[in-house]
Design an enzyme around this catalytic site. Structure first.
Site, PDB file in Angstrom:
ATOM      1  N   LYS A 144       0.831  -1.210   0.000  1.00 34.90           N
ATOM      2  CA  LYS A 144       0.000   0.000   0.000  1.00 34.90           C
ATOM      3  C   LYS A 144       0.866   1.260   0.000  1.00 34.90           C
ATOM      4  CE  LYS A 144      -4.346  -1.892   1.572  1.00 34.90           C
ATOM      5  NZ  LYS A 144      -5.511  -1.840   2.427  1.00 34.90           N
ATOM      6  N   LYS A 195      -4.511  -9.594  -6.148  1.00 37.23           N
ATOM      7  CA  LYS A 195      -5.693  -9.854  -5.310  1.00 37.23           C
ATOM      8  C   LYS A 195      -6.845  -8.911  -5.685  1.00 37.23           C
ATOM      9  CE  LYS A 195      -6.414  -8.121  -1.286  1.00 37.23           C
ATOM     10  NZ  LYS A 195      -7.126  -7.781  -0.043  1.00 37.23           N
ATOM     11  N   LYS A 212     -11.301  -4.058  -2.823  1.00 37.48           N
ATOM     12  CA  LYS A 212     -12.399  -3.094  -2.963  1.00 37.48           C
ATOM     13  C   LYS A 212     -11.899  -1.689  -3.269  1.00 37.48           C
ATOM     14  CE  LYS A 212     -13.336  -3.543   1.760  1.00 37.48           C
ATOM     15  NZ  LYS A 212     -12.047  -3.331   2.428  1.00 37.48           N
TER      16      LYS A 212
HETATM   17  N1  AQP Z   1      -9.570 -10.975  -2.806  1.00 34.45           N
HETATM   18  C1  AQP Z   1      -9.890 -11.497  -1.638  1.00 34.45           C
HETATM   19  N2  AQP Z   1     -10.085 -12.836  -1.512  1.00 34.45           N
HETATM   20  C2  AQP Z   1     -10.414 -13.383  -0.307  1.00 34.45           C
HETATM   21  N3  AQP Z   1     -10.579 -12.644   0.812  1.00 34.45           N
HETATM   22  C3  AQP Z   1     -10.404 -11.319   0.719  1.00 34.45           C
HETATM   23  N4  AQP Z   1     -10.486 -10.326   1.613  1.00 34.45           N
HETATM   24  C4  AQP Z   1     -10.216  -9.150   1.016  1.00 34.45           C
HETATM   25  N5  AQP Z   1      -9.964  -9.347  -0.280  1.00 34.45           N
HETATM   26  C5  AQP Z   1     -10.065 -10.683  -0.495  1.00 34.45           C
HETATM   27  C6  AQP Z   1     -10.845 -10.513   3.009  1.00 34.45           C
HETATM   28  O1  AQP Z   1     -11.928  -9.626   3.291  1.00 34.45           O
HETATM   29  C7  AQP Z   1     -11.716  -9.017   4.557  1.00 34.45           C
HETATM   30  C8  AQP Z   1     -11.599  -7.524   4.275  1.00 34.45           C
HETATM   31  O2  AQP Z   1     -10.648  -6.928   5.010  1.00 34.45           O
HETATM   32  P1  AQP Z   1     -10.324  -5.387   4.976  1.00 34.45           P
HETATM   33  O3  AQP Z   1     -11.450  -4.597   4.459  1.00 34.45           O
HETATM   34  O4  AQP Z   1      -9.894  -5.030   6.352  1.00 34.45           O
HETATM   35  O5  AQP Z   1      -9.100  -5.176   4.053  1.00 34.45           O
HETATM   36  P2  AQP Z   1      -8.351  -5.962   2.973  1.00 34.45           P
HETATM   37  O6  AQP Z   1      -7.973  -7.324   3.439  1.00 34.45           O
HETATM   38  O7  AQP Z   1      -7.205  -5.084   2.542  1.00 34.45           O
HETATM   39  O8  AQP Z   1      -9.458  -6.078   1.829  1.00 34.45           O
HETATM   40  P3  AQP Z   1      -9.604  -5.302   0.484  1.00 34.45           P
HETATM   41  O9  AQP Z   1     -10.904  -5.663  -0.137  1.00 34.45           O
HETATM   42  O10 AQP Z   1      -8.376  -5.509  -0.350  1.00 34.45           O
HETATM   43  O11 AQP Z   1      -9.708  -3.824   0.967  1.00 34.45           O
HETATM   44  P4  AQP Z   1      -8.822  -2.548   0.648  1.00 34.45           P
HETATM   45  O12 AQP Z   1      -8.796  -2.453  -0.839  1.00 34.45           O
HETATM   46  O13 AQP Z   1      -9.548  -1.450   1.309  1.00 34.45           O
HETATM   47  O14 AQP Z   1      -7.469  -2.794   1.231  1.00 34.45           O
HETATM   48  C9  AQP Z   1     -10.449  -9.668   5.140  1.00 34.45           C
HETATM   49  O15 AQP Z   1     -10.792 -10.798   5.898  1.00 34.45           O
HETATM   50  C10 AQP Z   1      -9.703 -10.071   3.912  1.00 34.45           C
HETATM   51  O16 AQP Z   1      -8.781 -11.120   4.132  1.00 34.45           O
END
Ligand code: AQP
Length: 337
Positions: free
Chosen positions: A116, A199, A202
């Site tokens: 990030k 990956k 969102k």
């Molecule tokens: N691509 C993915 N496949 C499986 N699990 C996923 N998670 C996120 N992306 C995937 C799981 O969803 C939860 C969200 O956690 P978060 O919002 O705290 O942040 P993250 O892991 O960084 O998820 P994102 O969607 O990638 O958000 P941003 O873009 O905001 O950083 C966790 O349990 C994660 O493992």
């Protein structure tokens, strides 16, 4: 078994964008599956999303949307405690205390920080982004959670949480339960539809990267029809980078239908990538349709969501404040009279 005799689960999602099918398959689906067996606490981690720039009105709206999507996905507020992280001030206090015990080297090693931070200008990388795992450790340890259902990308943060809990317990005596990551066998890392080597996230803005839980069926189908695959023809599971797109589509299909690898490969034998994308599209739409109907009902039920969140905050504060009082006592802070 009473709720108190059950082991505890805690997890959360940042309101940092539109929830994706990756968030559902990696996290929410497991939460729903575990809510009867565990005493569950699920929070919308709004403070975590401040680690990257957010528009205030957008953040407010997304926070409520994510909470509603927890319920629409099948989390029952009568079984699980649903709350907003910033409604429980103990999270930030424990995060500060834990950050004072954290060697900087532990934080600089975190791959999510490196990824990030690399996307930001050097001088605008906030200290909060570096300290993100410490706040996450506080989230988990405050509730003495035994298990944390997350996708694969959070595995390293869970190890960090355990290391930090062990360090605290070693210095001040047994205080925290050491939590285990609960990572699904299928769908722990759903990949981007536009780039199956990255990956699905969102906060990734590119068009066609992710199917969102609130995408219309037409949009979801279109994104899946455009998913990147390869120039071959074989529809089989596989780890090789060339088959990453097909493997990802099969994984999404498997997570939704619950079928075995062999059954899925037999089902698609002799079919083309167009058929695969179409059928994955139908499977995704079958997941989204009831979820979106429930979401619309919830948003129309005036005041219901606020009641759930107020009740959740009250319960979460009770549990979190007990742990925090114990921590304050251990480390030598004078209790308020
Ligand atoms: N691509 C993915 N496949 C499986 N699990 C996923 N998670 C996120 N992306 C995937 C799981 O969803 C939860 C969200 O956690 P978060 O919002 O705290 O942040 P993250 O892991 O960084 O998820 P994102 O969607 O990638 O958000 P941003 O873009 O905001 O950083 C966790 O349990 C994660 O493992």
């Amino acid at each position: 078994m009473t709720a108190n005799a059950k082991k505890r689960v805690l997890s959360g999602i940042q309101p940092s964008g539109n929830l994706t099918i990756g968030n559902y398959i990696g996290a929410l689906r497991q939460w729903v599956a575990e809510q009867d067996a565990y005493d569950c606490f699920f929070c919308v981690v709004d403070l975590h999303s401040l680690t990257l720039p957010q528009d205030p009105a957008h953040l407010r709206a997304k926070t409520r949307e994510v909470a509603a999507l927890y319920i629409a996905s099948g989390i029952d507020p009568d079984k699980a405690t649903i709350f907003i992280q910033s409604h429980v001030p103990a999270h930030t206090e424990l995060a500060w205390i834990l950050s004072c015990l954290t060697p900087l080297g532990w934080l600089y090693r975190m791959t999510q920080f490196k990824d990030k931070a690399a996307k930001q200008q050097q001088e605008s990388v906030g200290a909060g982004l570096l300290n993100y795992p410490t706040l996450m450790a506080a989230d988990i340890l405050l509730y003495q959670a035994h298990a944390v259902p997350v996708g694969d990308d959070q595995r390293q943060h869970l190890e960090y949480t355990r290391d930090l809990a062990q360090r605290f317990n070693h210095l001040y005596g047994e205080t925290f339960v050491l939590p285990d990551a609960m990572i699904p066998k299928t769908g722990a890392r759903i990949m981007g539809l536009d780039n199956p080597l990255a990956k699905m996230s969102k906060s990734e803005a590119s068009e066609g990267h992710a199917v969102y839980l609130l995408d219309t069926p037409a949009v979801a189908r279109k994104k899946l029809m455009r998913a990147v695959t390869d120039s071959g023809r074989e529809i089989i599971f596989g780890e090789s980078p060339e088959k990453a797109g097909v493997n990802n589509l099969l994984t999404i299909y498997q997570a939704i239908t619950g079928q075995s690898n062999a059954d899925i490969e037999a089902h698609f034998a002799g079919k083309g990538y167009g058929d695969l994308k179409k059928e994955v599209g139908e499977a995704v739409v079958s997941l989204l349709t009831p979820l979106q109907a429930r979401y619309q009902e919830l948003m129309a039920e005036g005041g219901y969501l606020d009641k759930v969140l107020a009740h959740g905050a009250q319960k979460a504060n009770e549990v979190a404040n007990q742990t925090l009082a114990q921590v304050r006592q251990c480390i030598g802070l004078v209790a308020p009279s």
